[in-house]
Scaffold this active site. Structure first.
Site, short mmCIF file in Angstrom:
data_model
loop_
_atom_site.label_atom_id
_atom_site.label_comp_id
_atom_site.label_asym_id
_atom_site.label_seq_id
_atom_site.Cartn_x
_atom_site.Cartn_y
_atom_site.Cartn_z
N TYR A 143 0.88 -1.17 0.00
CA TYR A 143 0.00 0.00 0.00
C TYR A 143 0.91 1.21 0.00
O TYR A 143 1.99 1.17 0.61
CB TYR A 143 -0.84 0.06 1.28
N SER A 164 -9.60 -9.48 -7.74
CA SER A 164 -10.13 -9.31 -6.38
C SER A 164 -10.95 -8.04 -6.31
O SER A 164 -10.60 -7.03 -6.92
CB SER A 164 -8.96 -9.21 -5.38
N HIS A 184 -11.49 -7.14 -3.13
CA HIS A 184 -11.13 -6.84 -1.74
C HIS A 184 -12.20 -7.38 -0.77
O HIS A 184 -12.48 -6.79 0.27
CB HIS A 184 -10.98 -5.32 -1.57
N ASP A 218 -9.63 -14.05 -5.37
CA ASP A 218 -10.21 -14.19 -4.03
C ASP A 218 -11.57 -13.53 -3.99
O ASP A 218 -11.96 -12.83 -4.92
CB ASP A 218 -9.26 -13.68 -2.93
N ARG A 238 -11.27 -13.82 4.71
CA ARG A 238 -11.99 -13.99 5.98
C ARG A 238 -11.82 -15.39 6.56
O ARG A 238 -11.80 -15.55 7.79
CB ARG A 238 -13.48 -13.67 5.79
C1 LIG Z 1 -9.87 -8.06 7.97
C2 LIG Z 1 -9.36 -7.87 6.55
C3 LIG Z 1 -8.27 -7.05 6.32
C4 LIG Z 1 -7.77 -6.91 5.01
N1 LIG Z 1 -6.62 -6.18 4.80
C5 LIG Z 1 -6.09 -6.11 3.56
C6 LIG Z 1 -4.83 -5.47 3.33
O1 LIG Z 1 -4.19 -4.97 4.25
N2 LIG Z 1 -4.37 -5.44 2.06
C7 LIG Z 1 -5.05 -6.00 1.00
O2 LIG Z 1 -4.57 -5.94 -0.14
N3 LIG Z 1 -6.22 -6.63 1.20
C8 LIG Z 1 -6.74 -6.71 2.45
N4 LIG Z 1 -7.91 -7.39 2.64
C9 LIG Z 1 -8.58 -8.06 1.50
C10 LIG Z 1 -8.09 -9.51 1.37
O3 LIG Z 1 -6.73 -9.54 1.01
C11 LIG Z 1 -8.90 -10.26 0.32
O4 LIG Z 1 -8.83 -9.57 -0.90
C12 LIG Z 1 -10.38 -10.49 0.70
O5 LIG Z 1 -10.50 -10.70 2.09
C13 LIG Z 1 -10.94 -11.67 -0.06
O6 LIG Z 1 -12.27 -11.90 0.23
P1 LIG Z 1 -12.77 -12.96 1.34
O7 LIG Z 1 -12.53 -12.31 2.67
O8 LIG Z 1 -14.21 -13.10 1.05
O9 LIG Z 1 -11.97 -14.20 1.17
C14 LIG Z 1 -8.42 -7.55 3.94
C15 LIG Z 1 -9.53 -8.37 4.20
C16 LIG Z 1 -10.00 -8.54 5.49
C17 LIG Z 1 -11.16 -9.48 5.73
#
Ligand SMILES: Cc1cc2nc3c(=O)[nH]c(=O)nc-3n(C[C@H](O)[C@H](O)[C@H](O)COP(=O)(O)O)c2cc1C
Length: 362
Positions: free
Chosen positions: A131, A234, A236, A267, A291
């Protein structure tokens, strides 16, 4: 004891027991109406598997390779910020679990402890997720630090020009430590990113470069033209733009354009072995777990994350046997078809046997 947990249901119940409401919302929540989050699951639910039979599936290999590294299952651990809120060891717990189980993790810029401490904790290939919270000099230093610490690849997250409006957080006034640490003003540097700044980072890093957050065929094509090594589809987990499409729909579009020119990661809503097989059948090389990982960590740190990975490995093996494939390379579009969704999609809808107080805890 993690070994006694047989399903993710039990792990999620334990996570709910241990999390305060803020931490629970941080994991489970998404942006605004959470429509993108729901669509991630809905798209998976709308796919049916087409099993083939009489194919001798006594021996099943769930492994694959990613960037030349062997993975025990085709599941990376997605980057998660503020891991220290989920388990005291934070990013070290994830790195150790990945090494013990046999997969790779992506280390977020905004997690604790430092990228160097996480890298030093265990010697296995890890990916650093970038980031941008500063100017070019800040960025150069971050990339140099990741390279010097021995990371195997870099992943730039590109779906986060602004911080998604997470209304569960806005209502309660709670912010994760990563936001409190950096404040919100520095995010302007992330908003200023362009394809040219991405080129600069890629060259500076000199490592395999992943773009995380690709959501259209057009951007996948641009990324490939510019030499990006891995396309990571993704949204996110629905935490950034609301009212986007489900990740599996985006995957179809992007994988069609990539056409094997680069590995594709996806994802978004992946909770089950059958989800993993659907994603691979639609053209992903590997998936990443967000998650799923967070709930396991909150339920019991490194050991519980290893147990959760064993559970999804068991599901993958079982589903491979039942659809008639012995190796992941046999999966293709003929193993899936459109169907009707059988459940109302939400962040926990892959787990229908949760008690009401866990399911309705938003
Ligand atoms: C609690 C949490 C924090 C996250 N923090 C980041 C992060 O710091 N950087 C990032 O690229 N994605 C972050 N993500 C997104 C995840 O990398 C991922 O893209 C996403 O969780 C995928 O969906 P899912 O939770 O349904 O598996 C975060 C997701 C969650 C649940």
């Amino acid at each position: 004891m993690p070994a006694t947990y047989q399903t993710m249901h039990e792990i999620i119940i334990e996570a709910r027991r241990r999390c305060d409401q803020h931490t629970w919302n941080y994991i489970a929540g998404a942006a605004e109406t959470e429509t993108t989050l729901h669509r991630n699951r809905h798209c998976l639910d709308r796919l049916a598997l087409r099993p083939r039979v009489l194919r001798d599936v006594r021996s099943i290999d769930t492994s694959t390779t990613f960037l030349g590294h062997k993975l025990r299952i085709p599941c990376l651990l997605a980057p998660i910020g503020s891991l220290e809120t989920l388990t005291p060891a934070g990013g070290v717990a994830v790195a150790e679990a990945a090494a013990e189980f046999g997969t790779m993790n992506l280390v977020s810029t905004v997690t604790q402890p430092t990228l160097e401490e996480i890298a030093a904790a265990v010697d296995h290939p890890k990916i650093f997720q970038i980031y941008i919270r500063g100017d070019e000099a800040w960025t150069d230093e971050l990339i140099d630090r990741a390279r010097n610490a021995g990371y195997a690849a870099l992943a730039l997250t590109v779906d986060s020009a602004y911080y998604g409006r997470r209304e569960r957080q806005l209502i309660t006034g709670w912010l994760p430590p990563s936001i409190r640490r950096y404040g919100t003003d520095l995010r302007i540097h992330q908003a200023g990113l362009t394809w040219e700044s991405m080129d600069r980072m890629r060259e500076r890093g000199g490592l395999p470069f992943i773009l995380k957050g690709i959501q259209t065929a057009e951007d996948a094509e641009l990324a490939l033209e510019r030499g990006v090594d891995v396309i990571y589809v993704s949204n996110h987990g629905g935490r950034q733009l609301d009212h986007g499409d489900g990740a599996m729909e985006t995957l179809k579009e992007v994988a069609g354009t990539v056409g094997g020119r680069a590995p594709v990661v996806v994802d978004g809503g992946i909770m089950r072995g059958t989800d993993v097989l659907k994603a691979l059948a639609l053209g992903a090389d590997v998936v990443a777990l967000g998650r799923f990982q967070a709930w396991a960590l909150a339920a019991g740190g490194r050991e519980m994350l290893v147990r959760a990975l064993e559970i999804i490995e068991g599901e993958i093996r079982n589903a491979m046997g039942l659809i008639g494939v012995s190796s992941l390379g046999e999966l293709d579009g003929s193993f899936v078809k459109e169907a009707t969704a059988a459940t109302q999609a939400h962040e926990l809808s892959a787990f229908p046997f949760l008690p009401d107080h866990v399911r309705r805890s938003g």
